[in-house]
Structures are given as C-alpha cells and as structure tokens.
Design an enzyme around this catalytic site. Structure first.
Site, PDB file in Angstrom:
ATOM      1  N   GLU A 189      -2.289  -0.590  -8.479  1.00  0.00           N
ATOM      2  CA  GLU A 189      -3.731  -0.584  -8.404  1.00  0.00           C
ATOM      3  C   GLU A 189      -4.142   0.859  -8.204  1.00  0.00           C
ATOM      4  OE1 GLU A 189      -5.143  -4.175  -6.522  1.00  0.00           O
ATOM      5  OE2 GLU A 189      -6.588  -3.169  -5.270  1.00  0.00           O
TER       6      GLU A 189
ATOM      7  N   ASP B 225      -9.940  -1.592  -9.273  1.00  0.00           N
ATOM      8  CA  ASP B 225     -10.174  -2.069  -7.966  1.00  0.00           C
ATOM      9  C   ASP B 225     -11.574  -0.948  -7.390  1.00  0.00           C
ATOM     10  OD1 ASP B 225     -10.934  -2.865  -5.402  1.00  0.00           O
ATOM     11  OD2 ASP B 225      -9.386  -2.413  -4.307  1.00  0.00           O
TER      12      ASP B 225
ATOM     13  N   LYS C  16       0.837  -1.172  -0.175  1.00  0.00           N
ATOM     14  CA  LYS C  16      -0.007   0.046   0.280  1.00  0.00           C
ATOM     15  C   LYS C  16       0.894   1.209  -0.012  1.00  0.00           C
ATOM     16  CE  LYS C  16      -4.131  -1.540   0.660  1.00  0.00           C
ATOM     17  NZ  LYS C  16      -5.375  -1.346  -0.366  1.00  0.00           N
TER      18      LYS C  16
ATOM     19  N   LYS D   8     -13.552  -8.784  -6.706  1.00  0.00           N
ATOM     20  CA  LYS D   8     -13.815  -9.023  -5.017  1.00  0.00           C
ATOM     21  C   LYS D   8     -15.024  -9.817  -4.702  1.00  0.00           C
ATOM     22  CE  LYS D   8     -10.279  -5.974  -3.304  1.00  0.00           C
ATOM     23  NZ  LYS D   8     -10.010  -4.587  -2.680  1.00  0.00           N
TER      24      LYS D   8
ATOM     25  N   GLN E  13     -11.178  -9.183   0.090  1.00  0.00           N
ATOM     26  CA  GLN E  13     -11.685  -8.117   0.779  1.00  0.00           C
ATOM     27  C   GLN E  13     -11.389  -8.230   2.246  1.00  0.00           C
ATOM     28  OE1 GLN E  13     -13.790  -5.156  -1.168  1.00  0.00           O
ATOM     29  NE2 GLN E  13     -12.467  -4.371   0.633  1.00  0.00           N
TER      30      GLN E  13
ATOM     31  N   ASP F 235      -0.334  -0.674  -4.517  1.00  0.00           N
ATOM     32  CA  ASP F 235      -1.877  -0.346  -4.482  1.00  0.00           C
ATOM     33  C   ASP F 235      -1.850   1.299  -3.779  1.00  0.00           C
ATOM     34  OD1 ASP F 235      -4.537   0.481  -4.439  1.00  0.00           O
ATOM     35  OD2 ASP F 235      -5.137  -1.298  -3.228  1.00  0.00           O
TER      36      ASP F 235
HETATM   37 MG    MG Z   1      -7.359  -1.792  -3.769  1.00  0.00          MG
END
Ligand code: MG
Length: 362
Positions: free
Chosen positions: A216, A241, A162, A265, A293, A190
């Site tokens: 992402e 996403d 992240k 997801k 998720q 992401d």
């Molecule tokens: Mg994401």
C-alpha cells in the site's frame, strides 16, 4: 412517498482504551480510540448512528473539530432538508472527511430503517461473509510478534504489516512472522509513502520475493509520475489509500493509472461516495478492499456491511476491535478462520450503558 427530512444531528465523544499503541508511517501513532458517535434522526422517527474516528496526522481532524464542524457548518446545512440530499449538501464544506462520512453513514442507516430494508440491502451487499485483514503496526519486534500471535489465535489470517521506519528491521519482522505462521497467514505491506523513487522498485521486488501479496502507498502522494512509473513496472500490486481519499482523488489516480487495488475507507467517504468510488474503480478494472480507519465495533460493522458488495474481493481492514479493551456496543464481532460474518455485523447495536460509561465529559 415523501423523502424524510433530517430532524436532528447529535454528537457524543467517547474514549476506548487500547491493548497497546498502534504506530505507522514516519511519525503517526494511536494510543487511545477517542472517537465521535454521530446520530441522525429523521422526520419519520427513524434514527441512524455511525462512528467518526479523528485522525489528526491523516485528515487533520480531532474529536473537538468533528463536533464543531457538525454543529457550526454541517447541521445548519442539513436540518430540515431531505435526507437523500445530505452528501451533496455537505460537499460545500471542504475536508473534514470523517465528520461528513459519519453523517452520511448515519443517514443511510436511518434511511434503511425508514424504507424497511436492512443496511445490507440498501448498500447492495450480497455476500454473507467478508475476508478480513489486521493492521500490524511498527514497534519492538517481540511486542509486534506477540500481538500477531494473539490476533491469529483470534481468527486473523491476513496481516497488513506497516513498514517504513527501518527497512532491515521491517524485513526481519516479516521473516519472523513467516517463520511463526508459515502458509496459514498471508502478508502484505503498507509503506505509508515512506519509500523513495530510487529504491521503491527494488523494495517492492524484495517484498514479492518474500511472498507478500501487495504494498500500500509505497511513494509520497505528490510524486505522481514516479508512482505511475512504479505501477507500470509491476514489481508488486499497489494499493491506493493516501492517494485516493476522495472520488476526486480517485479520478486523478485512474487518469494516471497509479494503482492496482483501491482501499475505500467508509469513515472518510461515507456510503454515498464510497459507492461511487467502488463503481468507478471497478469499471476501470481495479480491485477493491475496504477499511474501517481503525474504527471500534460500530464503525467496523458498518464498513463490513459495505465490504460485502460483490465487487469487493480483497481482504478488508475490519479487525481493529481486537486492539480495544472496551466497546460501546452490545456485542463484539468475532472472526472465524479469517472471515467476518455479515449477519453478525448487521446485529451490532449501541449499548446505552456502555456508551455512557465511555463518554468523554466536555
Ligand atoms: Mg494505509
């Protein structure tokens, strides 16, 4: 054969303590997995379960709203109706993605039993193992690196890092991860919509230079032309996403050609709409990965079975259970050299005593 009808829908809120918080995007975090177990019983006695993970900063749902929307709006539309029509009947209710997704997955679980199939057969899953990624949140660098070391020792070989609160720190963290693991661990990013149209191409090029595989959702979802331009520029494959929560979103994104790989997801689109999304994305030449998720082992097992479909080739986010101290299932999943065994996922069952112990009394 007459299609079985939906006889009962039950919800149980449960809470699982975590090994530390997960932080992402500009201000999201998760410190405890407080999810809802949804059980659907059919008129022929078959029964399915699924997990709804409330994500207030993503979908606006909480455990209480999931329970309320099912009790007040979804169950009255479904009880006594053919199970095979559940998803289309739920379309009358907007949003509430994980409430509807869990009902749909529980319906498929029950219908698989009802027809004497495994869930893998019902979903068209053909592979016996799936490649897994682990979501590495934003945090103090020593804590994040220690977490990475722990999960790599537990079999993770792909890390989704992240990024988005401090770019220099993000790059330093990525370099440290590469120094720690070398070529044994693959990385991608992401950004959760935190880049700017002015710097995104440059940042994606920097991630590519570092050897990351994809990024992402680099830009805010509403900047649709900037996202299409960024994808056409081709600095790094882009994963959709946040911009593709639903099939309707996906049609728009395909029309604008904003991404390379779709992250489906299953908790938010159930199995019915996830199947339709996989079909459309695949027909358009897009790659596909699957996410649980941040579900516990029950939700992860369900997502993993779906991820064993033939068109899903990219690493799927199926390892959040490594961050949980407790489970409501009889067994935990294990990873071997980056892979999750689908036969293991098919054997995951709820442990009634564990569920009782973890149930939130309301
Ligand atoms: Mg994401």
């Amino acid at each position: 054969m007459i299609a079985p009808k939906i006889a009962a829908i039950e919800t149980i809120e449960f809470s699982l303590p975590m090994l530390g918080e997960l932080r992402w995007g500009s201000q999201s975090s998760l410190a405890v997995a407080r999810h809802v177990l949804v059980t659907v019983a059919l008129s022929d006695g078959s029964c399915g379960v699924a997990e709804a993970p409330p994500r207030p900063t993503i979908y606006g749902e909480t455990a209480a709203t999931i329970i309320a929307i099912i009790r007040d709006e979804l169950a009255p539309r479904l009880l006594g109706q053919p199970a095979t029509t559940a998803w289309e009947r739920m379309a009358a209710i907007r949003n509430n993605h994980t409430a509807k997704g869990a009902i749909d997955m529980a319906v498929h679980d029950a219908l698989a039993q009802s027809t004497g199939q495994s869930l893998a057969e019902r979903l068209g899953a053909t592979r016996d193992r799936v490649r897994v990624s682990y979501i590495l949140g934003i945090g103090a660098r020593d804590e994040v690196l220690a977490e990475a070391e722990r999960v790599v020792a537990q079999g993770v070989r792909v890390l989704k890092v992240k990024v988005g609160r401090d770019w220099d720190e993000d790059i330093a963290r990525i370099r440290d991860l590469q120094a720690m693991f070398g070529a044994t661990v693959e990385l991608y990013a992401d950004a959760n919509e935190t880049m700017l149209a002015e710097n995104a191409a440059h940042r994606l090029a920097a991630l590519r230079e570092l050897g990351l595989h994809y990024c992402e959702e680099p830009l805010p979802v509403e900047q649709i032309r900037a996202r299409a331009t960024l994808r056409a520029y081709g600095a790094l494959p882009i994963i959709a996403d946040d911009s593709a929560f639903t099939l309707r979103d996906l049609h728009r994104e395909l029309e604008m050609d904003t991404f390379d790989i779709l992250n489906i997801k299953t908790p938010r689109t159930g199995f019915t709409e996830s199947l339709a999304m996989a079909t459309h994305a695949s027909a358009a030449g897009k790659g596909i990965m699957v996410g649980s998720q941040a579900g516990s082992t029950i939700g992860t097992a369900r997502a993993a079975i779906f991820a064993a479909r033939p068109e899903i080739a990219h690493p799927s986010e199926l390892s959040f259970f490594l961050k949980l101290r407790e489970e409501i299932t009889e067994r935990r999943l294990t990873l071997v050299d980056g892979w999750l065994d689908v036969r293991d996922a098919l054997m995951v069952r709820i442990d009634p005593a564990q569920l009782r112990a973890m149930t939130v009394q309301t």
